[in-house]
Each structure stands twice: as structure tokens, then as C-alpha cells.
Motif scaffolding. Sequence first.
Motif, PDB file in Angstrom:
ATOM      1  N   SER A 160      -4.576  -0.596   1.083  1.00 53.85           N
ATOM      2  CA  SER A 160      -3.367  -0.810   0.276  1.00 53.85           C
ATOM      3  C   SER A 160      -2.103  -0.863   1.287  1.00 53.85           C
ATOM      4  O   SER A 160      -2.432  -0.669   2.459  1.00 53.85           O
ATOM      5  CB  SER A 160      -3.266   0.622  -0.677  1.00 53.85           C
ATOM      6  OG  SER A 160      -3.343   1.623   0.253  1.00 53.85           O
ATOM      7  N   SER A 161      -1.180  -1.117   0.731  1.00 56.20           N
ATOM      8  CA  SER A 161      -0.007  -1.314   1.514  1.00 56.20           C
ATOM      9  C   SER A 161       1.096   0.396   1.142  1.00 56.20           C
ATOM     10  O   SER A 161       0.883   1.026   0.268  1.00 56.20           O
ATOM     11  CB  SER A 161       1.004  -2.312   0.960  1.00 56.20           C
ATOM     12  OG  SER A 161       1.300  -2.415  -0.366  1.00 56.20           O
ATOM     13  N   THR A 204       4.946   1.677   0.453  1.00 50.51           N
ATOM     14  CA  THR A 204       6.404   1.356  -0.030  1.00 50.51           C
ATOM     15  C   THR A 204       7.060   2.356   0.501  1.00 50.51           C
ATOM     16  O   THR A 204       6.659   3.741   0.195  1.00 50.51           O
ATOM     17  CB  THR A 204       6.394   1.230  -1.447  1.00 50.51           C
ATOM     18  OG1 THR A 204       5.669   2.263  -2.144  1.00 50.51           O
ATOM     19  CG2 THR A 204       5.310  -0.065  -1.747  1.00 50.51           C
ATOM     20  N   GLY A 224       7.684  -4.737   7.754  1.00 54.64           N
ATOM     21  CA  GLY A 224       7.128  -6.093   7.170  1.00 54.64           C
ATOM     22  C   GLY A 224       5.537  -6.136   7.301  1.00 54.64           C
ATOM     23  O   GLY A 224       4.651  -6.294   6.563  1.00 54.64           O
ATOM     24  N   VAL A 225       5.168  -5.757   8.565  1.00 56.27           N
ATOM     25  CA  VAL A 225       3.753  -5.807   8.997  1.00 56.27           C
ATOM     26  C   VAL A 225       2.749  -4.762   8.446  1.00 56.27           C
ATOM     27  O   VAL A 225       1.703  -4.755   7.922  1.00 56.27           O
ATOM     28  CB  VAL A 225       3.407  -5.991  10.581  1.00 56.27           C
ATOM     29  CG1 VAL A 225       2.053  -5.818  10.663  1.00 56.27           C
ATOM     30  CG2 VAL A 225       4.107  -7.016  11.113  1.00 56.27           C
ATOM     31  N   ASP A 252       3.458  -3.019   5.628  1.00 56.88           N
ATOM     32  CA  ASP A 252       3.578  -3.307   4.343  1.00 56.88           C
ATOM     33  C   ASP A 252       2.225  -4.325   3.852  1.00 56.88           C
ATOM     34  O   ASP A 252       2.114  -4.398   2.788  1.00 56.88           O
ATOM     35  CB  ASP A 252       4.571  -3.441   3.508  1.00 56.88           C
ATOM     36  CG  ASP A 252       4.835  -3.513   2.327  1.00 56.88           C
ATOM     37  OD1 ASP A 252       4.207  -2.304   1.611  1.00 56.88           O
ATOM     38  OD2 ASP A 252       5.331  -4.129   1.324  1.00 56.88           O
ATOM     39  N   SER A 253       1.322  -4.627   4.760  1.00 58.91           N
ATOM     40  CA  SER A 253       0.419  -5.523   4.380  1.00 58.91           C
ATOM     41  C   SER A 253      -0.987  -4.820   4.321  1.00 58.91           C
ATOM     42  O   SER A 253      -1.420  -4.242   5.425  1.00 58.91           O
ATOM     43  CB  SER A 253       0.379  -6.777   5.757  1.00 58.91           C
ATOM     44  OG  SER A 253      -0.929  -7.416   5.473  1.00 58.91           O
ATOM     45  N   PRO A 254      -1.556  -5.085   3.160  1.00 59.64           N
ATOM     46  CA  PRO A 254      -2.916  -4.641   3.044  1.00 59.64           C
ATOM     47  C   PRO A 254      -3.979  -5.103   4.300  1.00 59.64           C
ATOM     48  O   PRO A 254      -4.812  -4.424   4.718  1.00 59.64           O
ATOM     49  CB  PRO A 254      -3.449  -4.934   1.746  1.00 59.64           C
ATOM     50  CG  PRO A 254      -2.299  -5.162   1.043  1.00 59.64           C
ATOM     51  CD  PRO A 254      -1.112  -5.751   1.879  1.00 59.64           C
ATOM     52  N   ARG A 255      -3.921  -6.319   4.636  1.00 58.64           N
ATOM     53  CA  ARG A 255      -4.611  -6.611   5.764  1.00 58.64           C
ATOM     54  C   ARG A 255      -4.473  -5.936   6.933  1.00 58.64           C
ATOM     55  O   ARG A 255      -5.435  -5.781   7.787  1.00 58.64           O
ATOM     56  CB  ARG A 255      -4.170  -8.345   5.766  1.00 58.64           C
ATOM     57  CG  ARG A 255      -5.159  -8.834   7.194  1.00 58.64           C
ATOM     58  CD  ARG A 255      -4.821 -10.397   7.198  1.00 58.64           C
ATOM     59  NE  ARG A 255      -5.176 -10.944   6.268  1.00 58.64           N
ATOM     60  CZ  ARG A 255      -4.663 -12.314   5.917  1.00 58.64           C
ATOM     61  NH1 ARG A 255      -4.077 -12.904   6.707  1.00 58.64           N
ATOM     62  NH2 ARG A 255      -5.187 -13.028   4.845  1.00 58.64           N
ATOM     63  N   THR A 256      -3.301  -5.465   7.581  1.00 55.15           N
ATOM     64  CA  THR A 256      -2.981  -4.686   8.762  1.00 55.15           C
ATOM     65  C   THR A 256      -3.663  -3.404   8.409  1.00 55.15           C
ATOM     66  O   THR A 256      -4.626  -3.036   9.480  1.00 55.15           O
ATOM     67  CB  THR A 256      -1.550  -4.334   8.811  1.00 55.15           C
ATOM     68  OG1 THR A 256      -0.736  -5.625   8.970  1.00 55.15           O
ATOM     69  CG2 THR A 256      -1.414  -3.477  10.034  1.00 55.15           C
ATOM     70  N   TRP A 257      -3.708  -2.738   7.228  1.00 52.15           N
ATOM     71  CA  TRP A 257      -4.675  -1.651   7.178  1.00 52.15           C
ATOM     72  C   TRP A 257      -5.979  -1.684   7.130  1.00 52.15           C
ATOM     73  O   TRP A 257      -6.890  -0.733   7.648  1.00 52.15           O
ATOM     74  CB  TRP A 257      -4.071  -0.744   5.888  1.00 52.15           C
ATOM     75  CG  TRP A 257      -2.622  -0.380   5.720  1.00 52.15           C
ATOM     76  CD1 TRP A 257      -1.650  -0.725   5.277  1.00 52.15           C
ATOM     77  CD2 TRP A 257      -2.191   0.714   6.932  1.00 52.15           C
ATOM     78  NE1 TRP A 257      -0.390  -0.323   5.731  1.00 52.15           N
ATOM     79  CE2 TRP A 257      -0.604   0.736   6.511  1.00 52.15           C
ATOM     80  CE3 TRP A 257      -2.575   1.323   7.759  1.00 52.15           C
ATOM     81  CZ2 TRP A 257       0.096   1.336   7.306  1.00 52.15           C
ATOM     82  CZ3 TRP A 257      -1.713   2.073   8.504  1.00 52.15           C
ATOM     83  CH2 TRP A 257      -0.411   2.042   8.323  1.00 52.15           C
TER      84      TRP A 257
END
Length: 198
Positions: free
Chosen positions: A95-96, A98, A169-170, A172-177
Motif C-alpha cells: 500500500s502507499s 498518504t 513521491g517515492v 507514496d509508491s506501492p512498488r517501493t513498499w
Amino acid sequence: MWSIWGTGLMTGLALIIAIGAQNAFVLRQGIRREHVGVVVALCMASDAVLILGGTAGIGALVSRFPLALDVLRWGGAAYLAWWAVRSFVSALRPSSLTAEAPRSRGSVVATTLALTFLNPHVYLDTVVLLGSLANQHGPDARWVFAAGAVVGSVVWFSALGYGARALSGVLDSPRTWRVVDLVIGVMMLALALNLILG
């Protein structure tokens, strides 16, 4: 001694980096730039007290009951394996984050303390797990390990709180998590194996 300190640092970071309610709150406060210094200071001080208390308490327990170290070692290995599985599951459905609405300083302090001390995992991570890992290094070197873990906490919460805005910005990315959770899962499995084989 530097290798023991480095092991403490890396172990402390591996445990603290896991995405949880406390880290998400620090990130959100960092993104909003609201009371970041207070949040970071409370998190660092709390971790230091818990890590050092765990190191001292586990040491006293082990000197009276040597079998306790074996129990803690196997319990710690099981917990680390469970944490690894949890991280891998989180990576499957990331998840991202917020940012949330502005909050008063008192509300932020209360939330920080609640997220720290009302979370049972903080005691397993800092008091039991880091305390038992520290005590694997003997009566003197355990404090070197604990110091490394405390520095890991200081570095992490400072970077998380003050670096969040620049990386919003980074982050908030689900891919980062997903990547973060996968790395944490691998590290937790490696630590569990180290406990079992050590």
C-alpha cells in the motif's frame, strides 16, 4: 568490537525498518513537516531505553538461568521467521502512504507514545530479541552490540522523519513498499538462521 557494533547496527535497522504503524506515523509527520523533531526524539529515546533495558534485563536473567538464553534464542528465531513471512505477505499486497490533517503537538506526542508503548511487537523486537541477540556476545560486548542497535534507531528515525518530505513521491509508491518488504523479509530469515545455527 567494530564488527559486533556493526552487527548491532544492522540488526537494529533490520528490525526497525519494517513498515508498521509507528514508522508510517513518523513518515506522515515528516511529509507534513509537523512536530517532526518531537516525534523523532521520542522514538529515538524510547528505542534506546527499551534496547538498553532489554540488554541489561536479559543479561541478569541469563546469569541466573542459563537455559533462558536457549529459550529466548529459539523464540527469537521463531519470531524472526514469522516477521519474514509477514513481510513477504505485505509485499504481495503493498500500500502507499498518504499525509493526514494537521495535528496539535499534544496529540502528536500522545500518538507517538501510544504507537510506541502500546505495540506488543516493540517489546518483542527491542527488549526480547535485541536483548537476547546482544547477550550472545558476552557480558562486555553485549553493550557494544546494544550501542550499535541504538545508533541504528537514531539514524533510522532521523532519516525517516527529516527525509520523508524530500522522498514523498517515492514513498507514496506501492512498488517501493513491495521492495522494502521483500528486503526486510530476507534479512529477517537470515537473522533467524543465524540464531538457530549460532
